[in-house]
Write a protein that holds these residues in place. Structure first.
Motif, PDB file in Angstrom:
ATOM      1  N   PHE A  56      53.843  35.505  47.791  1.00  0.00           N
ATOM      2  CA  PHE A  56      53.303  34.809  46.626  1.00  0.00           C
ATOM      3  C   PHE A  56      51.989  34.109  46.978  1.00  0.00           C
ATOM      4  O   PHE A  56      51.018  34.168  46.229  1.00  0.00           O
ATOM      5  N   ILE A  57      51.948  33.458  48.143  1.00  0.00           N
ATOM      6  CA  ILE A  57      50.726  32.751  48.556  1.00  0.00           C
ATOM      7  C   ILE A  57      49.598  33.741  48.808  1.00  0.00           C
ATOM      8  O   ILE A  57      48.444  33.505  48.423  1.00  0.00           O
ATOM      9  N   LEU A  58      49.912  34.873  49.457  1.00  0.00           N
ATOM     10  CA  LEU A  58      48.885  35.866  49.746  1.00  0.00           C
ATOM     11  C   LEU A  58      48.324  36.478  48.468  1.00  0.00           C
ATOM     12  O   LEU A  58      47.139  36.820  48.410  1.00  0.00           O
ATOM     13  N   LYS A  59      49.169  36.621  47.441  1.00  0.00           N
ATOM     14  CA  LYS A  59      48.684  37.171  46.173  1.00  0.00           C
ATOM     15  C   LYS A  59      47.700  36.210  45.514  1.00  0.00           C
ATOM     16  O   LYS A  59      46.793  36.638  44.798  1.00  0.00           O
ATOM     17  N   GLN A  60      47.869  34.916  45.735  1.00  0.00           N
ATOM     18  CA  GLN A  60      46.985  33.921  45.144  1.00  0.00           C
ATOM     19  C   GLN A  60      45.761  33.623  46.005  1.00  0.00           C
ATOM     20  O   GLN A  60      44.860  32.911  45.564  1.00  0.00           O
ATOM     21  N   THR A  61      45.739  34.150  47.232  1.00  0.00           N
ATOM     22  CA  THR A  61      44.639  33.865  48.152  1.00  0.00           C
ATOM     23  C   THR A  61      43.606  34.984  48.087  1.00  0.00           C
ATOM     24  O   THR A  61      43.933  36.156  48.267  1.00  0.00           O
ATOM     25  N   ALA A  62      42.378  34.602  47.832  1.00  0.00           N
ATOM     26  CA  ALA A  62      41.300  35.591  47.770  1.00  0.00           C
ATOM     27  C   ALA A  62      40.962  36.074  49.174  1.00  0.00           C
ATOM     28  O   ALA A  62      40.858  35.266  50.097  1.00  0.00           O
ATOM     29  N   PRO A  63      40.789  37.395  49.355  1.00  0.00           N
ATOM     30  CA  PRO A  63      40.433  37.899  50.691  1.00  0.00           C
ATOM     31  C   PRO A  63      39.026  37.472  51.079  1.00  0.00           C
ATOM     32  O   PRO A  63      38.128  37.417  50.241  1.00  0.00           O
ATOM     33  N   CYS A  97      27.695  28.703  40.582  1.00  0.00           N
ATOM     34  CA  CYS A  97      28.592  29.843  40.811  1.00  0.00           C
ATOM     35  C   CYS A  97      29.531  30.003  39.626  1.00  0.00           C
ATOM     36  O   CYS A  97      30.019  29.014  39.060  1.00  0.00           O
ATOM     37  N   MET A  98      29.808  31.252  39.277  1.00  0.00           N
ATOM     38  CA  MET A  98      30.701  31.562  38.159  1.00  0.00           C
ATOM     39  C   MET A  98      31.923  32.306  38.697  1.00  0.00           C
ATOM     40  O   MET A  98      31.788  33.232  39.507  1.00  0.00           O
ATOM     41  N   TYR A  99      33.116  31.885  38.247  1.00  0.00           N
ATOM     42  CA  TYR A  99      34.365  32.517  38.659  1.00  0.00           C
ATOM     43  C   TYR A  99      35.141  32.954  37.423  1.00  0.00           C
ATOM     44  O   TYR A  99      35.140  32.260  36.396  1.00  0.00           O
ATOM     45  N   LEU A 100      35.823  34.082  37.551  1.00  0.00           N
ATOM     46  CA  LEU A 100      36.771  34.521  36.535  1.00  0.00           C
ATOM     47  C   LEU A 100      38.149  34.090  37.012  1.00  0.00           C
ATOM     48  O   LEU A 100      38.620  34.525  38.064  1.00  0.00           O
ATOM     49  N   GLU A 101      38.790  33.209  36.249  1.00  0.00           N
ATOM     50  CA  GLU A 101      40.075  32.666  36.675  1.00  0.00           C
ATOM     51  C   GLU A 101      41.147  33.747  36.640  1.00  0.00           C
ATOM     52  O   GLU A 101      41.245  34.520  35.689  1.00  0.00           O
ATOM     53  N   GLY A 102      41.965  33.772  37.714  1.00  0.00           N
ATOM     54  CA  GLY A 102      43.016  34.774  37.827  1.00  0.00           C
ATOM     55  C   GLY A 102      44.335  34.285  37.258  1.00  0.00           C
ATOM     56  O   GLY A 102      44.455  33.171  36.729  1.00  0.00           O
ATOM     57  N   SER A 103      45.342  35.128  37.405  1.00  0.00           N
ATOM     58  CA  SER A 103      46.680  34.797  36.920  1.00  0.00           C
ATOM     59  C   SER A 103      47.483  34.166  38.056  1.00  0.00           C
ATOM     60  O   SER A 103      46.953  33.859  39.123  1.00  0.00           O
ATOM     61  N   ILE A 104      48.796  33.994  37.830  1.00  0.00           N
ATOM     62  CA  ILE A 104      49.652  33.373  38.835  1.00  0.00           C
ATOM     63  C   ILE A 104      49.768  34.240  40.081  1.00  0.00           C
ATOM     64  O   ILE A 104      50.022  33.749  41.173  1.00  0.00           O
ATOM     65  N   LEU A 105      49.573  35.550  39.926  1.00  0.00           N
ATOM     66  CA  LEU A 105      49.656  36.472  41.063  1.00  0.00           C
ATOM     67  C   LEU A 105      48.291  37.094  41.361  1.00  0.00           C
ATOM     68  O   LEU A 105      48.218  38.180  41.941  1.00  0.00           O
ATOM     69  N   GLN A 106      47.221  36.403  40.957  1.00  0.00           N
ATOM     70  CA  GLN A 106      45.886  36.937  41.194  1.00  0.00           C
ATOM     71  C   GLN A 106      44.927  35.776  41.427  1.00  0.00           C
ATOM     72  O   GLN A 106      44.946  34.787  40.706  1.00  0.00           O
ATOM     73  N   SER A 107      44.117  35.890  42.469  1.00  0.00           N
ATOM     74  CA  SER A 107      43.175  34.835  42.815  1.00  0.00           C
ATOM     75  C   SER A 107      41.959  34.882  41.896  1.00  0.00           C
ATOM     76  O   SER A 107      41.691  35.891  41.238  1.00  0.00           O
ATOM     77  N   ASP A 108      41.219  33.782  41.866  1.00  0.00           N
ATOM     78  CA  ASP A 108      39.982  33.729  41.079  1.00  0.00           C
ATOM     79  C   ASP A 108      38.950  34.681  41.682  1.00  0.00           C
ATOM     80  O   ASP A 108      38.886  34.855  42.900  1.00  0.00           O
ATOM     81  N   LYS A 109      38.142  35.291  40.806  1.00  0.00           N
ATOM     82  CA  LYS A 109      37.143  36.263  41.245  1.00  0.00           C
ATOM     83  C   LYS A 109      35.749  35.679  41.087  1.00  0.00           C
ATOM     84  O   LYS A 109      35.385  35.196  40.018  1.00  0.00           O
ATOM     85  N   LEU A 110      34.970  35.711  42.165  1.00  0.00           N
ATOM     86  CA  LEU A 110      33.602  35.235  42.122  1.00  0.00           C
ATOM     87  C   LEU A 110      32.718  36.285  41.452  1.00  0.00           C
ATOM     88  O   LEU A 110      32.656  37.431  41.883  1.00  0.00           O
ATOM     89  N   LEU A 111      32.046  35.881  40.377  1.00  0.00           N
ATOM     90  CA  LEU A 111      31.169  36.788  39.641  1.00  0.00           C
ATOM     91  C   LEU A 111      29.735  36.561  40.112  1.00  0.00           C
ATOM     92  O   LEU A 111      29.027  35.679  39.615  1.00  0.00           O
TER      93      LEU A 111
END
Length: 807
Positions: free
Chosen positions: A46-53, A115-129
């Motif tokens: 669960f933590i890894l799914k929320q952590t951006a690589p 910086c602009m981010y697209l907010e992710g879901s509970i199983l997805q990290s935020d994405k840097l745009l």
């Protein structure tokens, strides 16, 4: 030698058994380990799914050692670089690349403050745009001095409307403010900024209900962030190659930061290297203007002289003297040029007192020492100016350099004055010699001598003008051909795989934690447990074990075929082991084998063991008598379901009673007889010490094959010790998780008593199954009757085992 080998092998076997036992001991808690593994891997996943690589980008550059800049061939930029010793210039480049000034230039060029981010879901990290944001945001601070980090949450309600929430820190406290609902292209004014949000061509319907996070970083905060992830180091100590790396969640952004960092560094390096060239060109331009003016004056004077004197051709007399004069003129010309250059340099030194300005070099003064001093002076000025970019005049290094510059300037002034004086004397000497020749040319027309004087001045001015013009062109070429400090070997490129999080290592850590936590809990639990917890506690005191009885939830005290198969098999195994122990003892009489069953404290199950062991010893039509001698707390009558109240106490007190009158046959088993305790006497020890009790044992031993005696607990009373010599075997019942370990000294002491013929223990209410040494899988008659009807209760017994582990 053979005995030693055998002993060594036995020690190894014991160690192997001990390790196997420890392993089995912990594996008995396998549901806990499975539960911890599932929870640990689940939480980790669960933590890894929320952590951006996080990816890493790197670039390699070659530091141009001993490259020349400024005037071609004059100033060596890295003349002091010595990688084999200290390499301070090389490491200066590392510090410059990591400097806040250079990083600030990168941030401003790439506009990294926003910086602009697209907010992710509970199983997805935020994405840097980065460079692909569907929104264009114009953010302007109202007060430039109040630049602070702020986060704006942009939650779109529909295709054109969004809710704006701002978060920032105020005096260490997090402030959240909802500004309300706005539409695109609307100008929004907050506490310290003006924001305008617009959709661009990358916008599509998928973003209609999305949430974005816009972060404005303060410049200082952004610089610190980049410095934390930026690393500049050498590839190896023998190479002048720098490896620049940076890590972040966006590969493209990482590459751009490194490339722009190198670019900004090169711009600054080239700018600094051209300072000498630009200052020299400025000096030459100023001198050329003066010389051009003087040359015009000389040419005008010559023209006026020819017009006034009407000179067309000059007679050539005294060729020998003229030849000498020409040689002297050449020498005098060169001396005057040198004198003028020295004069110009002195004038420049006197007119320009700015110690941060560079001095012109390589003007042609034929004094190598003076040229070296000028080069060294300019190098010190450049080094001081570089330090002043990131420090002040109070810096010890700047002060030291200033002292060196002052000393060097004085030396240069003194040198120029000495050079000027020397050249002046030389010119005077040449003029004197020339005057003597001119006197010898007295026969030449006076006009010719005057004209030659004018022409000589003109020639000097022309030669000096052409010389400076040539130097100016050389400076321009040097300025165009100046290169930076770096040669790019590899441009920035990103690793294809993320460097963080390292999933394999994290999952390995999760596995180790999942193993460690239950292991530690079990270890601590066992360490803090002061009660008997298994056969190992008995074995540690060398107490023999006749049987292990499992924990049972049966409500009845007298077991039959309807009861749990496992506990019935345990008693069958115990009966087999008891027969083996009795057969190995020396029974001098032909009477019944007498078995005393006792314990340390009440509630350990000695009466329960006595009743059911007696029932199991009736196999093969053996007559068994169950005798209740626990006169303080009798349980035999209750457990066997007897209604008789007359027993041993009545027999001892009433001499008229016979043993036949107090012996009764069990209704459940015709081969099982019992003798209850009777009334509870006030003085049980006197009853047990009565000689009539010995007579009773003598009589009943002739009638039965086995006599099971339920005696009092040994820790509370010593009643049983008075008749202990009547026993052929003492079974000492120890209840798991009830008896304190320290109280095992009582059975240990009893075992060592000389009056005890045969002694063994029975572990009751064990969680680990039944049989002797069940953990190791061996023992006396282990598994007697095991497997009978097992298939019917296999799944049920496993469920019970699992439930017991969680108690």
């Amino acid at each position: 030698m053979n005995n030693n080998n055998i002993q060594t092998q036995l020690n190894k076997d014991e160690e192997a058994i001990s390790l196997l036992y420890i392993l089995k001991k912990y594996m008995s808690y396998w549901p806990w380990f499975i539960l911890c593994l599932v929870l640990s891997f689940g939480i980790t996943w669960f933590i890894l799914k929320q952590t951006a690589p996080v990816y890493q980008s790197q670039a390699s550059v070659l530091v141009n050692v001993n490259e020349k800049g400024g005037l071609a061939g004059s100033l060596e930029v890295f003349s002091d670089l010595d990688l084999s010793s200290n390499g301070k210039e090389f490491y200066n480049e590392i510090e410059i690349l990591k400097s806040r000034t250079l990083i600030r230039s990168v941030i401003n060029t790439l506009e990294l403050s926003n910086c602009m981010y697209l907010e992710g879901s509970i199983l997805q990290s935020d994405k840097l745009l980065y460079k692909n944001s569907p929104l264009d945001i114009q953010h302007e601070l109202i007060d430039k001095n109040q630049d602070k980090t702020a986060t704006y949450s942009i939650a779109f309600i529909n295709d054109n409307s969004f809710n704006l929430t701002e978060e920032y820190n105020l005096f260490g406290k997090k402030i959240t403010k909802n500004h309300g609902v706005f539409s695109c292209n609307e100008v929004i004014k907050t506490n310290n900024s003006i924001i305008s949000i617009k959709k661009n061509k990358r916008w599509n319907d998928e973003y209609a209900n999305s949430s974005f996070r816009f972060v404005h970083f303060s410049i200082d905060n952004r610089i610190s962030q980049i410095q934390e992830v930026l690393n500049v180091g050498t590839i190896n100590k023998d190479a002048s190659v720098l490896n620049i790396t940076i890590s972040g969640i966006n590969k493209s952004l990482n590459n751009d930061i490194i490339n722009e960092l190198i670019k900004q560094h090169e711009i600054n390096a080239i700018h600094e290297k051209n300072l000498i060239t630009r200052n020299t060109s400025k000096f030459i331009d100023e001198r050329m203007e003066v010389i051009e003016h003087e040359l015009n004056q000389v040419e005008t004077l010559g023209e006026s002289f020819k017009t006034e004197k009407q000179i067309i051709n000059l007679e050539k007399d005294a060729e020998v003297y003229l030849t000498k004069e020409e040689n002297l003129s050449s020498a005098l010309l060169e001396a005057n040029i040198q004198l003028k250059l020295a004069e110009y340099m002195l004038a420049f030194m006197n007119d320009n007192n700015n110690e941060s300005e560079l001095l012109p070099v390589n003007l042609g003064i034929e004094n190598k020492g003076m040229s070296d001093m000028l080069n060294e002076y300019n190098k010190l000025v450049l080094e001081k100016n570089m330090l002043l970019k990131n420090s002040s005049m109070k810096n010890p290094s700047v002060i030291k350099l200033q002292d060196q510059i002052d000393a060097m300037r004085i030396s240069i002034s003194n040198g120029l004055e000495n050079t000027y004086e020397t050249l002046r004397l030389k010119v005077a000497s040449l003029n004197k010699e020339n005057l003597s020749i001119e006197n010898r040319l007295s026969d030449l027309p006076k006009y010719e001598k005057e004209f030659r004087s004018i022409m000589r001045q003109q020639e000097i001015k022309e030669t000096l003008y052409i010389y400076l013009l040539q130097k100016r062109e050389e400076n321009q070429i040097a300025m165009v051909s100046t290169i930076g400090s770096f040669t790019i070997i590899d441009e920035a490129y990103a690793s294809p795989f993320p460097i963080k999080p390292k999933k394999k290592i994290i999952y390995l850590g999760a596995f180790l934690i999942a193993i460690f936590i239950p292991t530690a809990v079990i270890y601590i639990k066992n360490s803090l447990n002061t009660k008997v917890s298994g056969t190992e506690d008995l074995e540690s005191l060398n107490l023999p074990i006749a049987g292990v009885l499992p924990l049972s939830k049966e409500k009845t005290h007298f077991l039959n075929k309807e009861n749990n198969l496992q506990i019935r098999d345990s008693f069958q195994s115990l009966a087999t082991n008891v027969n083996f122990l009795l057969s190995s003892s020396n029974n001098e009489t032909n009477g019944a084998q007498t078995i005393f069953v006792t314990s340390t404290i009440p509630s350990e199950g000695k009466s329960f063991v006595s009743v059911n062991l007696a029932n199991n010893l009736t196999i093969n039509n053996k007559k068994v008598l169950l005798l209740g001698l626990d006169l303080r707390a009798p349980k035999v009558a209750e457990y066997i379901g007897a209604s008789e109240s007359i027993g041993v106490t009545d027999y001892i007190i009433d001499n008229s009673l016979s043993t036949a009158e107090i012996i009764h046959k069990s209704e459940q088993n015709p081969n099982l007889h019992y003798m209850v305790s009777g009334r509870i006497p006030p003085n049980p020890i006197e009853i047990l010490m009565n000689p009539r009790l010995n007579k009773m044992f003598s009589e009943i031993k002739q009638e039965f094959d086995f006599i099971l005696v339920d005696t009092p607990p040994m820790a509370l009373v010593i009643d049983a010790l008075s008749v202990i010599n009547e026993s052929d075997l003492i079974l000492y019942v120890v209840r798991e998780r009830l008896l304190q370990k320290k109280m095992l000294s009582i059975p240990q002491k009893m075992m060592n008593d000389e009056r005890v013929k045969n002694f063994s223990t029975v572990l009751n209410c064990s969680k680990r199954g039944f049989g002797v040494h069940n953990d190791y899988g061996y023992g006396y008659g282990y598994g007697y009757g095991y497997g009978y009807g097992q298939s019917n209760n296999k799944s049920k017994s496993k469920i019970k085992k699992i439930k017991n582990l969680f108690k």
